[in-house]
Design an enzyme around this catalytic site. Structure first.
Site, PDB file in Angstrom:
ATOM      1  N   ASP B  25      25.233 -80.362 -69.069  1.00 25.08           N
ATOM      2  CA  ASP B  25      24.174 -81.246 -68.580  1.00 25.08           C
ATOM      3  C   ASP B  25      24.287 -82.530 -69.398  1.00 25.08           C
ATOM      4  OD1 ASP B  25      21.890 -82.634 -67.987  1.00 25.08           O
ATOM      5  OD2 ASP B  25      20.489 -81.056 -68.578  1.00 25.08           O
ATOM      6  N   LYS B  87      23.583 -93.210 -69.903  1.00 30.71           N
ATOM      7  CA  LYS B  87      23.677 -92.758 -68.513  1.00 30.71           C
ATOM      8  C   LYS B  87      23.135 -93.808 -67.541  1.00 30.71           C
ATOM      9  CE  LYS B  87      22.528 -88.578 -65.903  1.00 30.71           C
ATOM     10  NZ  LYS B  87      21.862 -87.274 -66.075  1.00 30.71           N
ATOM     11  N   GLU B 184      22.087 -82.074 -60.351  1.00 32.02           N
ATOM     12  CA  GLU B 184      21.199 -81.430 -61.321  1.00 32.02           C
ATOM     13  C   GLU B 184      20.156 -80.514 -60.682  1.00 32.02           C
ATOM     14  OE1 GLU B 184      19.924 -84.867 -63.462  1.00 32.02           O
ATOM     15  OE2 GLU B 184      21.900 -85.106 -64.383  1.00 32.02           O
ATOM     16  N   ASP B 206      12.706 -83.061 -60.464  1.00 31.28           N
ATOM     17  CA  ASP B 206      13.510 -83.263 -61.670  1.00 31.28           C
ATOM     18  C   ASP B 206      13.278 -84.659 -62.233  1.00 31.28           C
ATOM     19  OD1 ASP B 206      15.450 -83.639 -63.585  1.00 31.28           O
ATOM     20  OD2 ASP B 206      17.138 -83.093 -62.304  1.00 31.28           O
TER      21      ASP B 206
END
Lengths: 190, 640
Positions: B25, B87, B184, B206
């Protein structure tokens, strides 16, 4: 490996890649369709050919798996939508819906379309959610009836020309339904 | 002829040997690595027993690189060389990055992707991410004590092609064999699905550090089918930190403006306060700033709820839209899986619970659930299938793919939420006699104008034999693989001339494929939410003006002079408002113009009805319908 739910081995051959969507999904070539069977068969096929099954395989097998999985997805998307399914059936019979774009629609149908659109536009500008929902239910009924008629034309009476007109009307109706849905969604969101 | 050798579904190539594969992850705030051991998915800890690796990379003076907690410690004292939340930069250009003014980094706008200037030179986000991946890979090698066949790396479902490619490149740079990029939310569902052996339709909410994803999945006998996915790639837990940070600045009334170091420190303190507030009624925030001034404030839960309410509602918009894409209502959802540390915020738990009218599922650690699911999928892909653990993931493409056509419009070729892998072909032709080349411009996004979408690639099909206009038949095929990555092939049908491109943003890693006839470029789409909203409103205003103008050109005769002048002056007012950049003013001016056009619209509708009934062919009716639609929908605003 013994998985009690696993399908009996499906013979996956190059022929399948070129097969029509009904053959690919192992279903009779007709409009009326067992949707549960379609869903089941789709999942069963993807279980066998999906690229995830070949993540560690060589390039050729991975490529073949991607092509086949792609084709199965395309077949599934086409067959599970009644409008796309009817269009596909007619195309398979050599009739191109798009090429007949100059066919006149009946004046009654055009008039009813106008009225529909006027009502939707009014309900939208009045922000009348109840009215839009009423229209939504009404068009759902119309669409359902039109598909039942289409099933008879295609599967029983082989009235392809009528079916073409039926499909064209349904294109209007589906588009209208989508617009009503948009309007309902926009209002609910306020 | 047998095309694929399939022995039995689920059989592993080497049944008695365990091939280790890992799930990673790669998060905005924290990263984790997990693997399946003895049939169970476990997150791997460091020597001190910590599972999380803060996604922070520090480039030190001696040329070494620190990753994780050690790098995090330096974030306030060395912010320019300590990169957090990288990210958010993956596959983005400078103008794409929301809140870049709050980032304490020296950003360099390279073509294709932004880079960061550090004391060790300019680093691309791909290189920075690779540092994090290396640390995770080392941890896995140490824990497992043997070779790793490959990794599943998770990405937000809402990542576009450029962001996915950048992630895959980072893994390659770190020496990892990527078995699959996995969304994800899907990974989280896998972790839950196998634990609870549930059937039905689930929502995965999420909220990561930098992105928000919502996915709707159906679980049927071992097949996870993603029905729809949506989200906001510029909204995450970091935004809650920033809300607190802004509140702190307002509250503290500092004597001197905060330095870059102060900002980094206060953002860190804000994050700690946010986390503390999940379990306590109030959180103290203290800090000594560079000026020597001591900041000491306390934030309570009610204040935090008030300043972050807007962010919470912002997540519910994509939730509604995605449910609608799936053709479902909140009550159709059997369970809501919560993912991401930010979902610990009580306000979010409450809002999600109220929306779906049920308690969200929280039995797995929201920080670990994605890595756990990724490891399970990695294990499966590596060929280690235990009986009864045979399942399949059917994921979807999150954003529509299209081609630019004449006039800067986008022709959608693959609609969003199509199940992967997917391919679609479209035919084009030449428009000039003797034309020997054609430009293909691939765009991703939901909007109808090229300028509003993300430009993925431009390439040229050359060597088309000279023919009269319209004689060439050029078939452009899009193929999106199971990772959600696109390749495009253009082929002239009569001669077989072909051009092929793996769509990659050109940020200079290994781009041999794009050289020669192929040239990719990534445009500057903007993600900043407010700028986008303003821009959309300006576009809407422009469209409204154009629509009214074209109506006036056609049907001016339906208006008397006074009516005409009124509409003209409304147009001028709207143009002025649009230039002012004040969104509210634009909206008001649009409403005014709309209102004053009502009567005109009615007259045009009558005219159109008469015209349509006179014609009666599908084309003319389609046109008339279109006209009607244009005039009857008074607000004329673009359909969202």
């Amino acid at each position: 490996m013994s998985d009690s739910k696993a399908a009996p081995g499906i013979a996956i051959t190059a022929d399948l890649l070129g097969a029509d969507f009904f053959t690919l999904l192992g279903l009779p070539k007709r409009f009326e369709l067992d949707i549960a069977g379609l869903n089941e068969r789709f999942r069963q096929l993807q279980r066998e050919v999906h690229p995830d099954r070949f993540a560690a395989a060589d390039d050729a097998a991975r490529r073949a798996s991607m092509m086949l999985a792609t084709q199965i997805n395309a077949a599934y998307q086409t067959l599970r939508s009644p409008l796309k399914r009817a269009t596909y059936l007619l195309e398979q019979a050599g009739i191109d819906i798009g090429a007949e774009s100059n066919t006149a629609m009946s004046a009654d149908f055009l008039m009813s379309q106008m009225m529909w659109r006027e009502q939707v536009a009014d309900a939208r500008s009045d922000k009348n959610l109840a009215e839009l929902e009423r229209l939504q239910a009404e068009i759902a009924d119309d669409i359902r009836d039109a598909y039942s008629d289409l099933a008879v034309m295609l599967d029983q009476e082989n009235r392809t020309q009528d079916a073409v007109e039926g499909v064209r009307c349904l294109m209007f109706l589906e588009k209208l339904r989508e617009e009503i849905e948009d309007a309902v969604f926009a209002l609910e969101d306020l | 002829m047998a095309l694929l050798q399939i022995a039995e579904p689920g059989q592993s190539p080497l049944p008695h040997e365990t091939r280790h594969a890992i799930g990673i992850d790669l998060g905005t705030t924290n990263s984790l690595v997990a693997s399946v051991r003895q049939g169970m998915s476990h997150v791997m800890n460091d020597a001190e027993g910590r599972a999380l690796v803060p996604s922070v990379v520090r480039y030190q003076e001696d040329g070494s690189v620190l990753v994780g907690y050690d790098a995090l410690k330096a974030i306030a004292k060395d912010p320019k060389n300590t990169i957090a939340s990288v990210k958010r930069l993956m596959g983005r250009s400078l103008t794409d990055i929301a809140h870049r003014e709050n980032l304490p980094l020296d950003l360099v706008d390279n073509p294709g992707m932004v880079s960061v200037k550090t004391r060790q030179g300019v680093k691309t986000p791909v290189e920075v991410s690779a540092e994090i991946l290396r640390v995770l890979n080392d941890r896995a090698l140490q824990t497992l004590g043997q070779d790793i066949v490959g990794a599943v790396i998770t990405v937000p479902a809402y990542f576009d092609d450029a962001q996915r490619q950048a992630t895959k490149d980072a893994a390659r740079l770190a020496g990892l064999n990527v078995l699959r990029l996995l969304n994800e939310p899907t990974a989280a569902a896998v972790a839950y699905g196998l634990d609870n052996s549930s059937e039905g339709v689930y929502a995965v909410y999420d909220l990561g550090g930098g992105t928000f994803d919502i996915s709707i999945l159906r679980l049927t006998r071992g097949v996870f089918e993603v029905l729809a996915t949506g989200g906001d790639s510029a909204l995450g837990g970091d935004d809650f930190d920033r809300r607190i940070y802004c509140w702190v600045l307002e509250k503290a009334q500092l004597k001197s403006p905060p330095t870059i170091e102060d900002t980094a420190l206060l953002l860190l303190r804000s994050r700690e306060a946010k986390e503390y507030l999940s379990t306590h009624p109030e959180a103290p925030i203290t800090a000594r700033l560079a000026s020597g001034e001591v900041l000491d404030v306390t934030i309570d839960m009610a204040t935090f709820a008030e300043i972050s309410q807007m962010l919470v509602s912002k997540t519910l918009q994509p939730v509604k839209k995605t449910l609608r894409d799936a053709g479902l209502r909140p009550e159709d959802i059997q369970g809501v899986v919560m993912v991401g540390g930010a979902t610990r915020i009580p306000l979010i738990q409450r809002a999600v619970g109220e929306f779906f009218k049920q308690e969200p599922l929280n039995n797995l650690d929201p920080d670990k659930v994605v890595a756990l699911g990724a490891a399970i999928q990695a294990n499966l892909l590596a060929g280690n299938r235990a009986p009864g653990e045979d399942w399949l993931l059917l994921d979807v493409i999150p954003l529509s793919l299209g081609l630019e056509t004449m006039g800067g419009l986008v022709e959608k070729v693959i609609p969003r939420n199509s199940t992967l892998p997917v391919a679609r072909a479209q035919e084009f032709t030449t428009y000039r006699d003797g034309q020997t080349a054609m430009m293909v411009h691939v765009v991703q996004g939901e909007r109808e104008l090229v300028d509003d979408g993300r430009s993925l690639a431009r390439f040229e099909l050359r060597g088309i034999p000279p023919m009269v206009a319209g004689a060439a038949r050029i078939r452009v095929t899009f193929q999106v693989d199971a990772d959600g990555l696109l390749s495009v092939t253009a082929r002239e049908q009569t001669t077989g001339v072909e051009a092929h491109v793996e769509v990659k943003p050109s940020y200079g890693l290994s781009d041999d494929q794009i050289t020669g006839m192929l040239k990719a470029s990534v445009d500057h789409a903007r993600d900043d939410a407010q700028t986008r909203a303003l821009k959309e409103t300006q576009v809407d205003a422009q469209r409204l003006i154009e629509a009214v103008r074209s109506a006036l050109t056609e049907d001016r005769h339906l208006l008397n002079e006074n009516e005409f002048q009124l509409i003209e002056s409304d147009i001028v007012k709207l143009q002025t408002a649009s230039l002012s950049g004040n969104r509210r003013q634009i909206t008001i001016a649009m409403d005014d113009l709309d209102a004053d056009c009502k009567e005109f619209a009615g007259r045009r509708m009558n005219q159109a009805v008469n015209r349509a009934l006179a014609g009666k062919t599908i084309d003319s009716v389609e046109e008339a319908m279109h006209d009607l639609h244009q005039v009857a929908n008074a607000p004329l605003k673009e359909k969202k």
